[in-house]
Design a protein around this motif. Structure first.
Motif, PDB file in Angstrom:
ATOM      1  N   GLN A 165       0.837  -1.202   0.000  1.00  0.00           N
ATOM      2  CA  GLN A 165       0.000   0.000   0.000  1.00  0.00           C
ATOM      3  C   GLN A 165       0.871   1.251   0.000  1.00  0.00           C
ATOM      4  O   GLN A 165       0.609   2.209  -0.751  1.00  0.00           O
ATOM      5  CB  GLN A 165      -0.904  -0.020   1.233  1.00  0.00           C
ATOM      6  N   TYR A 166       1.906   1.250   0.816  1.00  0.00           N
ATOM      7  CA  TYR A 166       2.832   2.389   0.869  1.00  0.00           C
ATOM      8  C   TYR A 166       3.487   2.629  -0.492  1.00  0.00           C
ATOM      9  O   TYR A 166       3.528   3.766  -0.984  1.00  0.00           O
ATOM     10  CB  TYR A 166       3.916   2.137   1.925  1.00  0.00           C
TER      11      TYR A 166
ATOM     12  N   LYS B  64       3.423   5.903  -2.888  1.00  0.00           N
ATOM     13  CA  LYS B  64       4.672   6.592  -3.203  1.00  0.00           C
ATOM     14  C   LYS B  64       4.838   6.734  -4.715  1.00  0.00           C
ATOM     15  O   LYS B  64       5.317   7.756  -5.213  1.00  0.00           O
ATOM     16  CB  LYS B  64       5.852   5.826  -2.597  1.00  0.00           C
TER      17      LYS B  64
ATOM     18  N   LEU C 262       6.608  11.108   1.556  1.00  0.00           N
ATOM     19  CA  LEU C 262       5.343  10.483   1.927  1.00  0.00           C
ATOM     20  C   LEU C 262       5.353  10.173   3.422  1.00  0.00           C
ATOM     21  O   LEU C 262       6.146   9.345   3.890  1.00  0.00           O
ATOM     22  CB  LEU C 262       5.124   9.201   1.125  1.00  0.00           C
TER      23      LEU C 262
ATOM     24  N   TYR D 292       3.416   8.432   6.195  1.00  0.00           N
ATOM     25  CA  TYR D 292       2.465   7.329   6.170  1.00  0.00           C
ATOM     26  C   TYR D 292       2.035   7.011   7.595  1.00  0.00           C
ATOM     27  O   TYR D 292       2.849   6.623   8.435  1.00  0.00           O
ATOM     28  CB  TYR D 292       3.161   6.131   5.505  1.00  0.00           C
ATOM     29  N   ARG D 293       0.724   7.179   7.894  1.00  0.00           N
ATOM     30  CA  ARG D 293       0.223   7.012   9.254  1.00  0.00           C
ATOM     31  C   ARG D 293       0.166   5.528   9.628  1.00  0.00           C
ATOM     32  O   ARG D 293      -0.505   4.727   8.968  1.00  0.00           O
ATOM     33  CB  ARG D 293      -1.165   7.643   9.374  1.00  0.00           C
TER      34      ARG D 293
ATOM     35  N   TYR E  58       3.622   8.922  12.169  1.00  0.00           N
ATOM     36  CA  TYR E  58       3.749   9.019  10.719  1.00  0.00           C
ATOM     37  C   TYR E  58       5.140   8.502  10.366  1.00  0.00           C
ATOM     38  O   TYR E  58       6.144   9.001  10.873  1.00  0.00           O
ATOM     39  CB  TYR E  58       3.603  10.471  10.243  1.00  0.00           C
TER      40      TYR E  58
ATOM     41  N   CYS F 299      -0.406  10.779   4.271  1.00  0.00           N
ATOM     42  CA  CYS F 299      -1.269   9.612   4.140  1.00  0.00           C
ATOM     43  C   CYS F 299      -1.880   9.292   5.501  1.00  0.00           C
ATOM     44  O   CYS F 299      -1.162   8.986   6.453  1.00  0.00           O
ATOM     45  CB  CYS F 299      -0.460   8.423   3.627  1.00  0.00           C
TER      46      CYS F 299
ATOM     47  N   ARG G 113      -6.188   3.451   3.997  1.00  0.00           N
ATOM     48  CA  ARG G 113      -5.438   4.702   4.070  1.00  0.00           C
ATOM     49  C   ARG G 113      -5.540   5.424   2.740  1.00  0.00           C
ATOM     50  O   ARG G 113      -5.818   4.819   1.701  1.00  0.00           O
ATOM     51  CB  ARG G 113      -3.962   4.442   4.385  1.00  0.00           C
TER      52      ARG G 113
END
Length: 875
Positions: free
Chosen positions: A13-14, A18, A26, A28-29, A34, A90, A105
């Motif tokens: 997903q990340y 990206k 980016l 990312y939570r 983050y 994110c 997300r």
């Protein structure tokens, strides 16, 4: 990066996100943090000074990572953006507790240098403009917006030079272009330190008011900008105002170099506001007034009636001192209405913001009353436009507590009595907690455990806590053990759990309802954004005008009188900033006078005597007059100028790689090509960047060209004293000089401008003041005497025939130099009919050496030595 097939679902997903945002960090939570991974983590850890760790320390495909707490994220975003980076945020789009499988997300916002909603105290009076540029048929469309205030404006320019100048004047940090934008124009923009962002396609789904734009190029340019803002911000932008068109030619034009040379916004030495014209004029009481003042200063007016209206309001404020003081007191309590409206539309407004809005609106009736009390017709025309927006004020007063918390999700924002259901929940919660307190007292009495406590945590809810030393007193059968601690035991009872359910249900429903009520209030306020923005516009204008009144009264400025024609008379004018810095009434005023026949003031005098100050003083007086302010003088009569050109100081253009002299020639050429008879030209020491006679020839040619073709009011300072002869040969040239005197061999600057040329330059005297060794000064005196004995005593207009400059390129400078050399370089000796045949043998030898000497190939010191040698031989 590793192959996608090896990644966990979360890392996959990340990577997908990206890939969609390759040019941004980016964030990312993940839970309460983050995180950054891979290259972002490596680079981000360096920039943000974070500890770099890894996700799979023992694995072959170790993943670098670093993170920051979600509550502290804004500071880290600001740091990255300040350094010129983009940041994609994110977020988790669902509650992890309720998620089935991996948490959903998505990118919720992309923060870029041009879209920062920065509202710190240091930037409150600064605009953060993002621009868009469209190139079409050899023309450029340029739009700009401040996302925090909603301001949107658009224009079009005909060449890249005007485009670059406008970008610099706007101090933009980011420009948006289409994929087809020519690279040859994008590269110079990047060299200015501006991020160039590309948008793939325009968004036609966003409803926006283009009604005030008539030119298709400008419509496309605004659409490009709005599309990018929608793409990056992903939320309502209803606060964006209808795009307003403008023409750069509708204002007094000054390029970025002129604004810098005149120190309008930044001090040349410190690069700060202190010591600038903006610093002097800024007595505004609101952040929005401070921003408007800077906008007015960037674009002085050409409209005489509008200027005279501003002058009139200024005078009204000066004439009504006590009412002005009251007006200022109320203004200081007005918060930044423009940015408050922006936060309402943006969805980031909180309870404290709404209280600031209410407080601001509470001042409006008082402001109207004060202004109406003054009773001036023109001022009343402003008052009639003031909308009190009382419905918004009353709503906030009724709904929001006076001191709300920052968060809008934890409760405590909505006033008691605003919503009946919320009051019931609040009452249940309060009564439940009261019951808890009563239960504690009861249990202490029944059990005899005086230190018995009732506490709460998210895991076990409410519990009774008893220390180990009192466990034998716990009643059997009624208490159920729930948790064992080192020094205590925790218990629950059926009654306690029943009451817990009621309390927690009330609190949960209360917070949910309160959040919904706040959203409804925010929506109601949002519907009135245009009214709030209109109110902000009127109050900011009045704020700037009262600021002018304060400055004009404090420093005894006068209202300039605008006249048609080509004459100007400033009596006892002063440099406003220098006068304030001196602050001891020691500034020496000077007149500036142009009659219908005078185009050029040729200014001579020693270094440090005040020539540059005198010229800057003139330019600043013009600018102050054309923003509607009074001016530092005993009296002032002037035309309205359309353009100010400056050539001041010595600086390389590092961006284009041009030398100091090339920059000097480019700026001179810009004035010669574009100035009109209604322009003001400030030329300081033109020609000093090249050889002496080249420089003198160029200076004279430029003076002649201005006198013959341009006819603009020109202030031309020079150390070439030979040029003062031009007053008798050119009708538009008049000599003035800055006076100085010698007292016992010491130079005394008088800083007084008088008619006529200076008698000498006093250069060696200035060198003495600088502390040069006596041996150097003595030798310089000797060489000077030698040079003065042999130098030409006069100069003729026909000796250097000027040619108009047509393009700003290096070849133009060569053409001018060639012209000066080919059409007769200034002679070293007066032409009195002397030829080598009439000279004796020694004299012929000197003349022959002179004729064969490559003067352009020797250094100044070699040339002086040659002259000294020849002088000795001739004697």
């Amino acid at each position: 990066m590793p192959q996608k097939t090896k990644e966990t679902p979360m890392m996959q997903q990340y990577l997908d996100m990206k890939k969609e945002n390759p040019d941004a960090f980016l964030l990312y939570r993940v839970g309460d943090f983050y995180e950054m991974f891979y290259d972002d983590a490596i680079k981000g850890s360096q920039i943000l000074e974070l500890t770099l760790t890894s996700r799979n320390k023992k694995a072959d495909d170790d993943i670098p990572m670093c993170g920051v707490p979600h509550r502290a994220i804004q500071g880290y975003i600001d740091t990255l953006v300040d350094k010129g980076y983009k940041v994609a945020i994110c977020d988790q789009l669902e509650d992890p507790k309720l998620a089935e499988g991996m948490v959903k997300r998505g990118i919720t916002r992309i923060v870029t240098p041009g879209t920062v909603m920065d509202e710190s105290a240091n930037t409150a009076t600064e605009n953060n403009y993002i621009t868009s540029i469209v190139y079409e048929k050899n023309r450029f469309g340029l739009a700009y917006a401040d996302l925090s205030t909603g301001e949107v404006k658009v224009t079009s320019v005909n060449n890249s030079m005007d485009l670059m100048n406008e970008l610099q004047n706007l101090s933009t940090k980011e420009s948006v272009v289409s994929k087809s934008f020519p690279q040859k124009y994008a590269d110079p923009i990047k060299r200015l330190g501006i991020i160039v962002s590309t948008i793939e396609e325009l968004d036609d789904n966003f409803t926006y008011d283009y009604s005030r734009i008539t030119e298709e190029l400008q419509v496309t340019t605004v659409k490009t900008l709005i599309s990018y803002l929608m793409e990056t911000q992903m939320r309502s932008l209803d606060h964006l105002k209808s795009a307003e068109t403008y023409k750069t030619t509708a204002y007094l034009s000054m390029d970025h170099t002129a604004q810098s040379n005149l120190e309008l916004f930044k001090n040349l030495r410190t690069n700060k506001k202190s010591g600038t014209l903006l610093w002097l004029l800024d007595e505004t009481k609101t952040a929005m007034g401070g921003r408007l003042l800077k906008q007015w200063l960037s674009r002085p007016l050409l409209n005489q009636s509008e200027l005279e209206k501003r002058q009139h309001i200024l005078q009204v404020f000066m004439d009504n001192y006590f009412q002005r003081l009251s007006f200022q007191d109320y203004l200081t309590k007005v918060y930044d209405l423009e940015r408050l409206a922006g936060r309402v539309a943006y969805g980031t407004v909180n309870g404290r913001d709404l209280i600031q809005l209410k407080t601001s609106l509470e001042q409006v009736p008082k402001i109207k009353e004060i202004l109406l009390d003054i009773g001036d017709y023109d001022l009343n025309s402003y008052v009639e436009q003031i909308d009190e927006v009382s419905d918004v004020r009353d709503l906030i007063e009724k709904a929001v507590v006076d001191e709300p918390p920052i968060s809008i999700t934890g409760g405590g924002v909505i006033k008691e009595g605003y919503n009946e259901q919320l009051d019931k929940y609040t009452d249940a919660s309060k009564n439940g907690k009261k019951w808890i307190a009563e239960l504690r007292a009861h249990e202490q009495e029944v059990t005899g455990i005086s230190n018995l406590k009732i506490g709460y945590n998210k895991v076990f809810g409410y519990y009774i806590e008893v220390t180990k030393s009192n466990i034998e007193k716990v009643p059997e059968g009624r208490y159920t053990r729930k948790q064992t601690l080192t020094n205590a035991e925790r218990y629950i009872t059926p009654e306690l759990k029943d009451k817990e359910s009621l309390i927690l249900e009330a609190e949960d429903k209360s917070q949910a309802l309160e959040h919904q009520l706040f959203a409804d209030i925010r929506k109601s306020v949002k519907e009135q954004i245009r009214r709030i923005q209109a109110l902000a516009n009127i109050l900011s204008q009045l704020d700037v005008l009262q600021s002018f009144a304060v400055i004009s009264e404090t420093y005894h400025y006068v209202a300039p009188k605008f006249v048609d024609g080509h004459s100007l008379n400033i009596v006892n004018g002063r440099h406003p900033v220098v006068e304030k810095v001196l602050s001891n009434n020691s500034y020496i005023p000077n007149d500036v006078f142009f009659d219908d026949k005078t185009d050029i003031l040729l200014i001579t005098g020693p270094n440090m005597s005040g020539k540059s100050t005198y010229m800057r003083q003139m330019a600043l007086t013009v600018i102050m007059a054309q923003i509607g302010c009074f001016v530092p003088a005993e009296s002032a009569t002037m035309p309205i100028f359309d353009h100010i050109f400056t050539r001041i100081g010595a600086a390389d253009d590092l961006i284009s790689g041009d030398s100091t002299f090339m920059v000097e020639m480019r700026e001179a050429n810009d004035a010669l090509k574009n100035a009109t008879k209604n322009s003001l030209i400030i030329f300081d020491e033109i020609g000093r960047g090249t050889a002496t006679y080249d420089g003198m020839a160029l200076a004279q040619a430029i003076i002649e060209y201005i006198d013959k073709h341009v006819k603009a009011m020109t202030m031309f300072s020079t150390h070439y004293h030979e040029l003062t002869e031009l007053e008798s040969q050119l009708p538009g040239v008049k000599n003035v000089h800055v006076d100085a005197s010698e007292e016992d061999g010491t130079l005394v600057f008088l800083h007084k401008v008088l008619s006529g040329p200076a008698d000498k330059s006093y250069g060696i005297h200035v060198a003495k003041l600088a502390g040069l060794p006596e041996e150097v000064l003595s030798r310089a005196d000797t060489i000077l005497s030698s040079l003065e004995d042999t130098a030409p005593k006069h100069i003729k207009v026909e000796e250097v025939k000027s040619k108009p400059v047509v393009e700003s390129t290096s070849s133009d400078v060569e053409k001018i130099n060639d012209s000066a050399n080919e059409e007769s370089q200034l002679s070293l000796f007066p032409e009195v009919g002397v030829t080598p045949k009439k000279l004796n043998k020694g004299e012929r030898k000197v003349v022959t050496e002179l004729q064969n000497q490559d003067l352009m190939g020797v250094t100044p010191i070699d040339a002086i030595n040659l002259l000294y040698k020849w002088q000795k031989e001739l004697k």
